[in-house]
Design an enzyme around this catalytic site. Structure first.
Site, PDB file in Angstrom:
ATOM      1  CB  VAL A  84      -2.032  -5.193  12.589  1.00  0.00           C
ATOM      2  CG1 VAL A  84      -1.011  -5.584  11.534  1.00  0.00           C
ATOM      3  CG2 VAL A  84      -2.092  -6.198  13.696  1.00  0.00           C
ATOM      4  CG  HIS A  85      -1.522   0.957  10.877  1.00  0.00           C
ATOM      5  ND1 HIS A  85      -1.027   1.063  12.142  1.00  0.00           N
ATOM      6  CD2 HIS A  85      -0.903   1.926  10.156  1.00  0.00           C
ATOM      7  CE1 HIS A  85      -0.163   2.064  12.203  1.00  0.00           C
ATOM      8  NE2 HIS A  85      -0.056   2.601  11.001  1.00  0.00           N
ATOM      9  NE  ARG A  86       3.881   1.229  10.615  1.00  0.00           N
ATOM     10  CZ  ARG A  86       3.740   2.547  10.578  1.00  0.00           C
ATOM     11  NH1 ARG A  86       3.685   3.188   9.425  1.00  0.00           N
ATOM     12  NH2 ARG A  86       3.639   3.245  11.672  1.00  0.00           N
TER      13      ARG A  86
END
Ligand code: UD1
Ligand code: UDP
Length: 385
Positions: free
Chosen positions: A221-223
């Site tokens: 996850v990084h957005r």
């Protein structure tokens, strides 16, 4: 006299460094007499496990320049890159500048080059989410419209460019006003094929993380919309907590530094404690490309908001829950291999349960033949003036 064409490749964020290895490999092995490659690292990503590890294990030449711009707001980061890149371009006088994807390093490279009449070569052109609230969507649209050679990985990308007015016939010599668009397949498919042959040999991640094939889920996850909106991060991690318990399934999360720094501040203290204390949720530092390939090959499923990981899940024939509202890689959703959930707790649970119960997936050849980089280098040699 040196007849070789000089290209400058711009990298900065992790996925660009990884992508660039395909072109560097093609230049070194097939096009060394026709092309000279200068590599510029903007310094957008700088932690060792977000940058250096890839140069080392993927045999990417050490960058000739590193601007060391580091992190910052969009304007600040892009401005620092523009200033540094323009100076290098003026000094080096390249025949073309190669940019990848849709990050701030991409738009900075394209804008700095196009403004001083250097042809821009955009690899991964034509992809659209049709969501202009994404910084990446602004970067990719702008970059495409100032490029001279556009290489799109998919049929969908080709259609998007055609819909935006790009002509589909090819001039013998492309220019910024008469750009040439090519559908060439995905250079990341080249890389995945190439490195999957040796990844097992160089990776010990299955052993070090004590993982059993097909009995864990790989998740990233990084957005910004998932990490910076507390409600969204809470929805995602509460779904993971629930799924790991319901299925007695390990979730391995090599976590981007952006997300790592937000877990404690954005999650409720109760959920944060559950996640950190859980024996089924393994939060680990970002891993190298050999490790990620081995994790992708052995995972039961992938859960991610990463563009790259979505697609690699398809390459390695794993179903994928996409933690986004839209994707640029629409074909994997249309073909039933992946499901879009956004950051919605119930949709994540439902998508996971649907995919884990499905057996009859198909994997058509959406992403080319693994030789996209050679095709691209050939066109650069022939069509950049
Ligand atoms: C960037 C790209 C995104 C891409 C992603 C790949 C833009 C606008 N976004 O997002 O499209 O999917 O890279 O990973 O270009 N940080 C570190 N160490 C690092 C790098 C970053 O700690 O080596 C932290 C910093 O706190 C930084 C934050 O991560 O502020 C975000 O980094 P940044 O490069 O701005 O954006 P990404 O989220 O990585
Ligand atoms: N990746 C990696 N190690 C990790 C996580 C991802 O090598 O710990 C690779 C992944 O396999 C893919 C690329 O990084 O090739 C994707 O980068 P990221 O998710 O940061 O960006 P995006 O593709 O979303 O722009």
């Amino acid at each position: 006299m040196n007849q070789r064409k000089k290209i400058i490749t711009i990298v900065g964020a992790r996925p660009q460094i990884i992508k660039s290895s395909a072109i560097s490999r093609a230049v070194q092995t097939v096009f060394s007499e026709q092309l000279e490659e200068i590599i510029v690292h903007t310094g957008q990503h700088y932690d060792e496990n977000m940058s250096k590890v890839f140069f080392e294990e993927m045999n990417i030449p050490t960058p000739n320049y590193n601007l060391q711009v580091g992190s910052g707001s969009h304007g600040q980061q892009t401005a620092r890159m523009l200033e540094g890149l323009e100076k290098i371009f003026v000094d080096e006088k390249p025949d073309g500048v190669v940019v990848y994807g849709d990050t701030n390093s991409t738009i900075a490279g394209a804008l700095a080059a196009a403004k001083i009449y250097i042809p821009v070569i955009h690899i991964e052109a034509g992809l659209r989410s049709f969501n202009k609230a994404m910084p990446e969507e602004l970067n990719r649209i702008s970059c495409d419209h100032m490029s001279t050679l556009l290489f799109t990985p998919t049929e969908t990308g080709l259609t998007n460019l055609s819909n935006e007015g790009f002509k589909m016939d090819h001039s013998p010599k492309a220019t910024i006003d008469s750009p040439n668009v090519y559908h060439c397949g995905d250079i990341m498919y080249d890389n995945s094929l190439h490195f999957s042959k040796v990844a097992d040999q160089f990776s010990s991640v299955m052993k070090s993380e004590n993982l059993t094939p097909n009995e864990f889920v790989l998740m990233t996850v990084h957005r910004d919309t998932n990490t910076d909106i507390a409600e969204n991060l809470e929805a995602i991690f509460s779904a993971v907590d629930q799924l790991s318990k319901e299925h007695n399934m390990t979730f391995v999360l090599p976590l981007h530094p952006r997300t790592k720094s937000k877990l404690e501040t954005q999650l409720s203290s109760e959920l944060y404690k559950q996640v950190i204390d859980s024996e089924l949720i393994k939060v680990i530092p970002p891993v190298g490309f050999m490790d990620i390939i081995v994790l992708e090959k052995n995972a039961r499923m992938v859960v991610t908001d990463s563009g790259g990981l979505q697609k690699e899940s398809f390459f390695f024939e794993k179903p994928c829950v996409i933690l986004r509202e839209q994707t640029e890689w629409t074909e994997i959703v249309d073909n039933g291999n992946a499901i879009l959930t956004g950051a919605n707790h119930d949709k994540i649970i439902a998508a996971f349960n649907t995919l884990i119960g499905t057996k009859d997936f198909t994997y058509p050849t959406f992403y080319g033949d693994g030789k996209a980089a050679e095709f691209i280098c050939g066109k650069i040699v022939d069509e950049i003036q």
